[in-house]
Scaffold this motif. Structure first.
Motif, PDB file in Angstrom:
ATOM      1  N   LEU A  65      11.847  34.335  82.339  1.00 26.34           N
ATOM      2  CA  LEU A  65      12.846  35.624  82.532  1.00 26.34           C
ATOM      3  C   LEU A  65      13.369  36.187  80.907  1.00 26.34           C
ATOM      4  N   ALA A  66      13.601  37.068  80.705  1.00 24.20           N
ATOM      5  CA  ALA A  66      14.355  37.719  79.833  1.00 24.20           C
ATOM      6  C   ALA A  66      15.670  37.047  80.454  1.00 24.20           C
ATOM      7  N   PHE A  67      16.391  37.397  79.532  1.00 25.58           N
ATOM      8  CA  PHE A  67      18.147  36.294  79.536  1.00 25.58           C
ATOM      9  C   PHE A  67      19.106  37.923  79.039  1.00 25.58           C
ATOM     10  N   ASN A  68      18.136  38.820  78.954  1.00 25.12           N
ATOM     11  CA  ASN A  68      19.419  39.978  77.597  1.00 25.12           C
ATOM     12  C   ASN A  68      17.910  41.181  78.792  1.00 25.12           C
ATOM     13  N   GLU A  69      18.467  41.857  79.509  1.00 25.48           N
ATOM     14  CA  GLU A  69      17.447  43.062  79.706  1.00 25.48           C
ATOM     15  C   GLU A  69      17.035  43.660  78.530  1.00 25.48           C
ATOM     16  N   GLU A  70      18.416  44.424  78.769  1.00 20.69           N
ATOM     17  CA  GLU A  70      18.219  45.293  77.627  1.00 20.69           C
ATOM     18  C   GLU A  70      17.318  45.189  75.998  1.00 20.69           C
ATOM     19  N   ALA A  71      17.696  44.321  75.257  1.00 17.55           N
ATOM     20  CA  ALA A  71      16.483  42.971  74.427  1.00 17.55           C
ATOM     21  C   ALA A  71      14.997  43.120  74.779  1.00 17.55           C
ATOM     22  N   GLY A  72      15.222  42.702  76.072  1.00  9.97           N
ATOM     23  CA  GLY A  72      13.956  41.774  76.337  1.00  9.97           C
ATOM     24  C   GLY A  72      13.845  40.550  75.973  1.00  9.97           C
ATOM     25  N   THR A  73      14.768  39.991  75.146  1.00 10.27           N
ATOM     26  CA  THR A  73      14.649  38.443  74.565  1.00 10.27           C
ATOM     27  C   THR A  73      14.589  38.088  75.613  1.00 10.27           C
ATOM     28  N   LEU A  74      13.626  36.689  75.216  1.00  4.75           N
ATOM     29  CA  LEU A  74      12.718  36.245  75.762  1.00  4.75           C
ATOM     30  C   LEU A  74      13.068  34.390  75.124  1.00  4.75           C
ATOM     31  N   PRO A  75      12.501  33.653  76.350  1.00  2.00           N
ATOM     32  CA  PRO A  75      12.921  32.511  75.482  1.00  2.00           C
ATOM     33  C   PRO A  75      12.159  32.005  74.325  1.00  2.00           C
ATOM     34  N   VAL A  76      10.860  32.270  74.423  1.00  2.00           N
ATOM     35  CA  VAL A  76      10.274  31.258  73.400  1.00  2.00           C
ATOM     36  C   VAL A  76      10.416  32.955  72.109  1.00  2.00           C
ATOM     37  N   VAL A  77      11.007  33.511  72.435  1.00  2.00           N
ATOM     38  CA  VAL A  77      11.739  34.585  71.037  1.00  2.00           C
ATOM     39  C   VAL A  77      12.506  33.944  69.789  1.00  2.00           C
ATOM     40  N   ALA A  78      13.464  33.535  71.132  1.00  7.01           N
ATOM     41  CA  ALA A  78      15.113  32.999  71.073  1.00  7.01           C
ATOM     42  C   ALA A  78      14.510  32.249  70.473  1.00  7.01           C
ATOM     43  N   VAL A  79      14.314  31.009  71.522  1.00 13.13           N
ATOM     44  CA  VAL A  79      14.566  29.688  70.944  1.00 13.13           C
ATOM     45  C   VAL A  79      14.252  29.650  68.916  1.00 13.13           C
ATOM     46  N   ALA A  80      12.655  30.462  68.766  1.00  9.30           N
ATOM     47  CA  ALA A  80      12.109  30.509  67.439  1.00  9.30           C
ATOM     48  C   ALA A  80      12.963  31.360  66.693  1.00  9.30           C
TER      49      ALA A  80
END
Length: 93
Positions: free
Chosen positions: A16-31
């Motif tokens: 689930l993207a937690f920032n719909e506008e930026a499409g930030t996904l958990p795997v990208v955010a954690v990295a």
């Protein structure tokens, strides 16, 4: 990592993207969390992947977890660990 494990046990959607506008996904955010050692980021991403997260998911500009990890100055060991989890060096095709 513990927070991620708690959320996953509670049924959180690992894709689930937690920032719909930026499409930030958990795997990208954690990295991208430079305050954590790269190995800790890879371990947290592994938890997400084992829960069903797409390790090759990317934001609308095309940033993936692997790209974020490299941009944050991760060690080659951390990068290799992420590739071993299925991250594609060239991104999804």
């Amino acid at each position: 990592r513990e927070a991620i494990q708690v959320l996953l046990r509670a049924g959180a959607n690992p894709n689930l993207a937690f920032n719909e506008e930026a499409g930030t996904l958990p795997v990208v955010a954690v990295a991208a969390v430079e305050q954590l050692p790269a190995e800790a980021r890879v371990a947290a991403i592994a938890d997400l992947v084992h829960a069903g997260a797409n390790v090759n998911a990317s934001t609308p500009p095309g940033d993936s977890a692997l790209h974020a990890l490299v941009q944050a100055g991760a060690t080659s060991k951390a990068v290799a660990a992420l590739v071993a989890l299925g991250a594609l060096p060239d991104g999804p095709q």
